[in-house]
Scaffold this motif. Sequence first.
Motif, PDB file in Angstrom:
ATOM      1  N   ASP A 128       0.847  -1.186   0.000  1.00 48.81           N
ATOM      2  CA  ASP A 128       0.000   0.000   0.000  1.00 48.81           C
ATOM      3  C   ASP A 128       0.881   1.233   0.000  1.00 48.81           C
ATOM      4  O   ASP A 128       2.018   1.206   0.454  1.00 48.81           O
ATOM      5  CB  ASP A 128      -0.975   0.009   1.184  1.00 48.81           C
ATOM      6  N   THR A 173      -1.379   8.146  -1.748  1.00 53.46           N
ATOM      7  CA  THR A 173      -1.509   9.001  -2.922  1.00 53.46           C
ATOM      8  C   THR A 173      -1.446  10.471  -2.520  1.00 53.46           C
ATOM      9  O   THR A 173      -1.019  11.294  -3.295  1.00 53.46           O
ATOM     10  CB  THR A 173      -2.833   8.725  -3.652  1.00 53.46           C
ATOM     11  N   ALA A 182      -4.856   9.789   1.733  1.00 51.79           N
ATOM     12  CA  ALA A 182      -5.481   8.808   0.837  1.00 51.79           C
ATOM     13  C   ALA A 182      -4.484   7.712   0.505  1.00 51.79           C
ATOM     14  O   ALA A 182      -3.341   8.002   0.148  1.00 51.79           O
ATOM     15  CB  ALA A 182      -5.969   9.497  -0.431  1.00 51.79           C
ATOM     16  N   TYR A 183      -4.938   6.475   0.623  1.00 46.59           N
ATOM     17  CA  TYR A 183      -4.061   5.335   0.378  1.00 46.59           C
ATOM     18  C   TYR A 183      -4.635   4.466  -0.731  1.00 46.59           C
ATOM     19  O   TYR A 183      -5.840   4.436  -0.955  1.00 46.59           O
ATOM     20  CB  TYR A 183      -3.897   4.494   1.648  1.00 46.59           C
ATOM     21  N   SER A 184      -3.759   3.748  -1.410  1.00 48.40           N
ATOM     22  CA  SER A 184      -4.149   2.788  -2.436  1.00 48.40           C
ATOM     23  C   SER A 184      -3.303   1.536  -2.269  1.00 48.40           C
ATOM     24  O   SER A 184      -2.289   1.542  -1.588  1.00 48.40           O
ATOM     25  CB  SER A 184      -3.931   3.361  -3.838  1.00 48.40           C
ATOM     26  N   THR A 185      -3.739   0.470  -2.925  1.00 49.32           N
ATOM     27  CA  THR A 185      -3.023  -0.795  -2.877  1.00 49.32           C
ATOM     28  C   THR A 185      -2.527  -1.121  -4.275  1.00 49.32           C
ATOM     29  O   THR A 185      -3.279  -1.013  -5.238  1.00 49.32           O
ATOM     30  CB  THR A 185      -3.954  -1.918  -2.379  1.00 49.32           C
ATOM     31  N   VAL A 186      -1.264  -1.506  -4.394  1.00 47.21           N
ATOM     32  CA  VAL A 186      -0.699  -1.885  -5.675  1.00 47.21           C
ATOM     33  C   VAL A 186      -0.315  -3.366  -5.608  1.00 47.21           C
ATOM     34  O   VAL A 186       0.212  -3.832  -4.604  1.00 47.21           O
ATOM     35  CB  VAL A 186       0.519  -1.005  -6.055  1.00 47.21           C
ATOM     36  N   VAL A 246      -3.680  -1.410  -9.716  1.00 44.73           N
ATOM     37  CA  VAL A 246      -3.702  -0.457  -8.613  1.00 44.73           C
ATOM     38  C   VAL A 246      -5.144  -0.369  -8.147  1.00 44.73           C
ATOM     39  O   VAL A 246      -6.037  -0.033  -8.917  1.00 44.73           O
ATOM     40  CB  VAL A 246      -3.186   0.937  -9.043  1.00 44.73           C
ATOM     41  N   LEU A 247      -5.369  -0.685  -6.887  1.00 40.79           N
ATOM     42  CA  LEU A 247      -6.713  -0.691  -6.317  1.00 40.79           C
ATOM     43  C   LEU A 247      -6.904   0.565  -5.480  1.00 40.79           C
ATOM     44  O   LEU A 247      -6.030   0.929  -4.698  1.00 40.79           O
ATOM     45  CB  LEU A 247      -6.908  -1.945  -5.463  1.00 40.79           C
ATOM     46  N   PRO A 248      -8.050   1.240  -5.609  1.00 39.37           N
ATOM     47  CA  PRO A 248      -8.224   2.538  -4.957  1.00 39.37           C
ATOM     48  C   PRO A 248      -8.162   2.525  -3.430  1.00 39.37           C
ATOM     49  O   PRO A 248      -7.331   3.206  -2.868  1.00 39.37           O
ATOM     50  CB  PRO A 248      -9.573   3.032  -5.449  1.00 39.37           C
ATOM     51  N   PRO A 249      -8.977   1.773  -2.715  1.00 35.69           N
ATOM     52  CA  PRO A 249      -8.875   1.873  -1.253  1.00 35.69           C
ATOM     53  C   PRO A 249      -7.799   0.952  -0.705  1.00 35.69           C
ATOM     54  O   PRO A 249      -7.253   0.116  -1.407  1.00 35.69           O
ATOM     55  CB  PRO A 249     -10.258   1.432  -0.779  1.00 35.69           C
ATOM     56  N   ARG A 250      -7.547   1.108   0.582  1.00 35.36           N
ATOM     57  CA  ARG A 250      -6.501   0.324   1.233  1.00 35.36           C
ATOM     58  C   ARG A 250      -7.089  -0.896   1.951  1.00 35.36           C
ATOM     59  O   ARG A 250      -6.422  -1.527   2.742  1.00 35.36           O
ATOM     60  CB  ARG A 250      -5.767   1.221   2.225  1.00 35.36           C
TER      61      ARG A 250
END
Length: 132
Positions: free
Chosen positions: A97, A100, A105-109, A121-125
Amino acid sequence: MQSVVSRPTVRRFICDAADRPRRTFADPFARLTTPYARFTTWLDYVLERIGLALARRAGARLTDQLGFRVRRMTLLRRIMALPAPQSSTPRVLGVNDFATRRGQAYSTVSTRGETHRVVDVLPPRYSAPLAE
């Protein structure tokens, strides 16, 4: 910059068979170019490689220095016309994670474990989108 004009000679053949819809045939230029093309096959390949390596503005500057004089949108169209790479299910999946926006704001890759290339790349964590 120097302009080059190529005027190849094409052999034409005439078919005497009455049951054929076409009566004349010509030698194809399959390795040189395609019908109605504005660039040769080799130049298409070179522009695709430059576009993939340097993208728009830097690629246009390089082609200008090489004497091709190609605009940046031409390089972008060449890249967009390429087929999407075939992707298979990764054997090893890496998940991380990242922020951004700093601390907000966090995302998961998700990445391929062997090549470290980004899969998605997924929007929420949260774990629910990753599980899907």
